[in-house]
Design a protein around this motif. Structure first.
Motif, PDB file in Angstrom:
ATOM      1  N   CYS A  73       0.832  -1.215   0.000  1.00 51.74           N
ATOM      2  CA  CYS A  73       0.000   0.000   0.000  1.00 51.74           C
ATOM      3  C   CYS A  73       0.861   1.257   0.000  1.00 51.74           C
ATOM      4  O   CYS A  73       0.528   2.246  -0.665  1.00 51.74           O
ATOM      5  N   LYS A  74       1.957   1.221   0.737  1.00 49.07           N
ATOM      6  CA  LYS A  74       2.855   2.379   0.767  1.00 49.07           C
ATOM      7  C   LYS A  74       3.498   2.607  -0.594  1.00 49.07           C
ATOM      8  O   LYS A  74       3.701   3.745  -1.021  1.00 49.07           O
ATOM      9  N   VAL A  75       3.792   1.506  -1.292  1.00 48.47           N
ATOM     10  CA  VAL A  75       4.418   1.629  -2.606  1.00 48.47           C
ATOM     11  C   VAL A  75       3.436   2.203  -3.625  1.00 48.47           C
ATOM     12  O   VAL A  75       3.763   3.143  -4.367  1.00 48.47           O
ATOM     13  N   VAL A  76       2.228   1.663  -3.688  1.00 48.43           N
ATOM     14  CA  VAL A  76       1.266   2.095  -4.717  1.00 48.43           C
ATOM     15  C   VAL A  76       0.658   3.455  -4.394  1.00 48.43           C
ATOM     16  O   VAL A  76       0.104   4.108  -5.287  1.00 48.43           O
ATOM     17  N   SER A  77       0.728   3.900  -3.140  1.00 48.59           N
ATOM     18  CA  SER A  77       0.144   5.204  -2.779  1.00 48.59           C
ATOM     19  C   SER A  77       0.890   6.363  -3.419  1.00 48.59           C
ATOM     20  O   SER A  77       0.394   7.498  -3.414  1.00 48.59           O
ATOM     21  N   ILE A  78       2.076   6.087  -3.985  1.00 46.64           N
ATOM     22  CA  ILE A  78       2.830   7.145  -4.668  1.00 46.64           C
ATOM     23  C   ILE A  78       2.096   7.583  -5.935  1.00 46.64           C
ATOM     24  O   ILE A  78       2.121   8.756  -6.311  1.00 46.64           O
ATOM     25  N   ASN A  79       1.423   6.636  -6.581  1.00 47.46           N
ATOM     26  CA  ASN A  79       0.714   6.930  -7.828  1.00 47.46           C
ATOM     27  C   ASN A  79      -0.664   7.529  -7.558  1.00 47.46           C
ATOM     28  O   ASN A  79      -1.165   7.477  -6.430  1.00 47.46           O
ATOM     29  N   ASP A  80      -1.245   8.105  -8.610  1.00 44.90           N
ATOM     30  CA  ASP A  80      -2.558   8.737  -8.495  1.00 44.90           C
ATOM     31  C   ASP A  80      -3.608   7.816  -9.102  1.00 44.90           C
ATOM     32  O   ASP A  80      -3.542   7.464 -10.286  1.00 44.90           O
ATOM     33  N   TYR A  81      -4.601   7.425  -8.301  1.00 49.38           N
ATOM     34  CA  TYR A  81      -5.693   6.571  -8.765  1.00 49.38           C
ATOM     35  C   TYR A  81      -7.046   7.265  -8.612  1.00 49.38           C
ATOM     36  O   TYR A  81      -8.063   6.600  -8.410  1.00 49.38           O
ATOM     37  N   GLY A  82      -7.048   8.587  -8.708  1.00 47.32           N
ATOM     38  CA  GLY A  82      -8.291   9.344  -8.685  1.00 47.32           C
ATOM     39  C   GLY A  82      -9.069   9.140  -7.395  1.00 47.32           C
ATOM     40  O   GLY A  82      -8.515   9.255  -6.289  1.00 47.32           O
ATOM     41  N   PRO A  83     -10.347   8.808  -7.484  1.00 43.09           N
ATOM     42  CA  PRO A  83     -11.185   8.647  -6.283  1.00 43.09           C
ATOM     43  C   PRO A  83     -10.771   7.470  -5.401  1.00 43.09           C
ATOM     44  O   PRO A  83     -11.209   7.386  -4.257  1.00 43.09           O
ATOM     45  N   LEU A  84      -9.918   6.570  -5.917  1.00 42.42           N
ATOM     46  CA  LEU A  84      -9.464   5.445  -5.102  1.00 42.42           C
ATOM     47  C   LEU A  84      -8.384   5.844  -4.095  1.00 42.42           C
ATOM     48  O   LEU A  84      -8.080   5.071  -3.185  1.00 42.42           O
TER      49      LEU A  84
END
Length: 504
Positions: free
Chosen positions: A295-306
């Motif tokens: 979760c910490k790794v993927v939180s760097i990217n932008d997934y809009g409302p997610l």
């Protein structure tokens, strides 16, 4: 009789649910096959996955019970359970599964082939269904056009030739309604449902309240139209007898439908950002081995409302939530049925130790395929929407004009009836009921077809019906105001005719 009917409906419901869950069942088994080399263990895991597999979990629970308690061999247990299932695709899959187990084929290899075949068949089957719907839309356009012509021509014919007017109008209404119901029914059977919003009890209470209100307002609005039209207390101070009931019934439907579609739009935006999120999360899980780290790794990217839901997922994991439970809650909070169903598969894969790269890739491809099909549905729904709105408006305007013309013709027929008893006068109330009934039937059929094609939410039916009824009322009233000039001119002519008749 009642028990037999209940049993038939129950079996029909089970077959429908198995048919809908089948692609997700294949993905789930493919994921579980990467967790353990033992086919028996995989059947046991699938039997415990009631949230992810719904009714399908009972199938694998029966297989596991037959193997463990009754000492069946696995392939015989699968074959026996397959013989008890009426849904064709699930039945044939279990038969192939039994054969693969019997020849000691690796279940992971078998499920990989089944997954690829299911995805290919799903795309081809959906394309064929879309082509069927396109042909039905062509038939719908022809039926609507002919219904407009038939409704007007039968009214004028029955007046001019003195036929039994009430009988002709009733038969015409029944014929038009039956034709529209026929085409709407076949359209609803052509495409599977694609609900955007899930129905989990943990969804927001506000959404649940709106869904309940939607049904109540729909029933009240539709049931209010006949009393308003037939009521001896006319709403002439407000609008004409046709426009007033249509607008009064359509406006609440339009409002509640618009509110509900905002929730649908929010969930749809979640779906559009979910595929890249799931792929990134699976890759991160494969490397880190921990959902918290992933979760910490993927939180760097932008997934809009997610993004907001991803932060909540991370906080739950920090508070000590189990990984599977935390992932499932992400699906619940998204409000999306697609996300929740795949999150439950992901939760089981985390619980049983499946290969995350394989699971997330399978889910990612399934979501992209599903979103592509959804886009095709919306394009086809846009086609019928582009037909329904103008045709409904044309019929509303034409009905207003014909109402005025028949009113003039009826007044003229009453004056000359003693000398020329061919033209049969028709009361204005009869004409009002006739056109209002046809207008309502066309609006309901068109709205149901749009809802069946999109298949996303019941709010779609409510919203489209509200639009069509409101437009019908507004256009009918405007056309009636314009047509009243003809009535005013005819009134002067009728006064002159009365003087002539009295002189004779």
């Amino acid at each position: 009789m009642g028990i037999g009917l209940k049993s038939i409906l129950r079996r029909w419901g089970e077959r429908r649910r198995l048919r809908e869950i089948y692609p997700l069942m294949i993905i789930h088994l493919y994921s579980l096959s990467t967790a353990s080399p033992s086919s028996r263990d995989i059947m046991k895991m699938a039997g415990k996955s009631s949230l992810a597999l719904s009714d399908a979990s009972k199938i694998f629970s029966k297989i596991s019970t037959l193997v463990e308690k009754w000492h069946y061999t696995l392939h015989k247990a699968v074959r026996y359970v397959a013989s008890q299932i009426s849904e064709k695709r699930v039945k044939k899959f279990l038969q192939r599964l039994s054969d693969s187990v019997n020849v000691n084929m690796d279940l992971r290899d078998f499920m990989k082939v089944e997954y690829e075949k299911t995805m290919a068949d799903k795309a081809a089957e959906f394309d064929r269904a879309i082509e069927r719907v396109k042909r039905l839309i062509e038939a719908y356009s022809a039926i609507m056009t002919s219904s407009i012509f038939l409704s007007v021509s039968m009214l004028l014919t029955s007046m001019i030739y003195g036929i039994d007017v009430n009988r002709i109008l009733i038969l015409t209404t029944v014929a038009v309604t039956a034709s529209l119901a026929f085409i709407a029914f076949f359209t609803s059977r052509s495409l599977p449902r694609d609900p955007i919003l899930h129905d989990d009890p943990r969804r927001p209470e506000k959404l649940a309240s709106i869904e309940r209100m939607n049904l109540i307002i729909l029933i009240m609005s539709l049931s209010s139209i006949p009393p308003l039209i037939l009521s001896p207390i006319k709403l002439s101070f407000f609008l004409d007898p046709v426009s007033a009931p249509m607008i009064l019934a359509g406006a609440p439907l339009l409002m509640i439908g618009w509110v509900g579609r905002r929730w649908v739009k929010s969930a749809r935006e979640m779906d559009e950002n979910y595929a890249p999120f799931m792929k990134s999360l699976g890759d991160a899980l494969e490397v880190s081995g921990s959902l918290k780290s992933a979760c910490k790794v993927v939180s760097i990217n932008d997934y809009g409302p997610l993004n907001k839901l991803l932060k909540r997922l991370g906080k739950r994991l920090e508070l000590g939530f189990k990984q599977g439970k935390a992932v499932e809650m992400l699906g619940v909070e998204s409000l999306s049925n697609l996300i929740l169903s795949t999150c439950r598969i992901e939760a089981d894969s985390l619980r049983y130790g499946s290969r995350q790269a394989i699971t997330s890739k399978a889910i990612h491809d399934y979501i992209l395929s599903h979103l592509a099909n959804r886009k095709k549905r919306r394009q086809v729904a846009g086609t019928i929407r582009g037909l329904a709105l103008p045709l409904q408006a044309i019929f509303s305007a034409l009905s207003a004009l014909i109402s005025v013309l028949t009113r003039i013709l009826s007044q003229f027929a009453e004056l000359i009836y003693a000398w020329f008893p061919v033209i049969t006068p028709i009361s204005y109330d009869t004409i009002t009921i006739y056109f209002a009934g046809l207008m309502l039937a066309m609006a309901v059929a068109s709205s149901y077809m749009i809802y069946s094609i999109e298949g996303d939410s019941k709010f779609t039916f409510t919203y489209q019906l509200g639009i069509l009824l409101t437009i019908s009322g507004v256009i009918h009233h405007l056309a009636l105001l314009a047509s009243m000039k003809l009535l005013n001119l005819a009134s002067g002519f009728m006064s002159g005719m009365e003087e002539i008749v009295e002189g004779i």
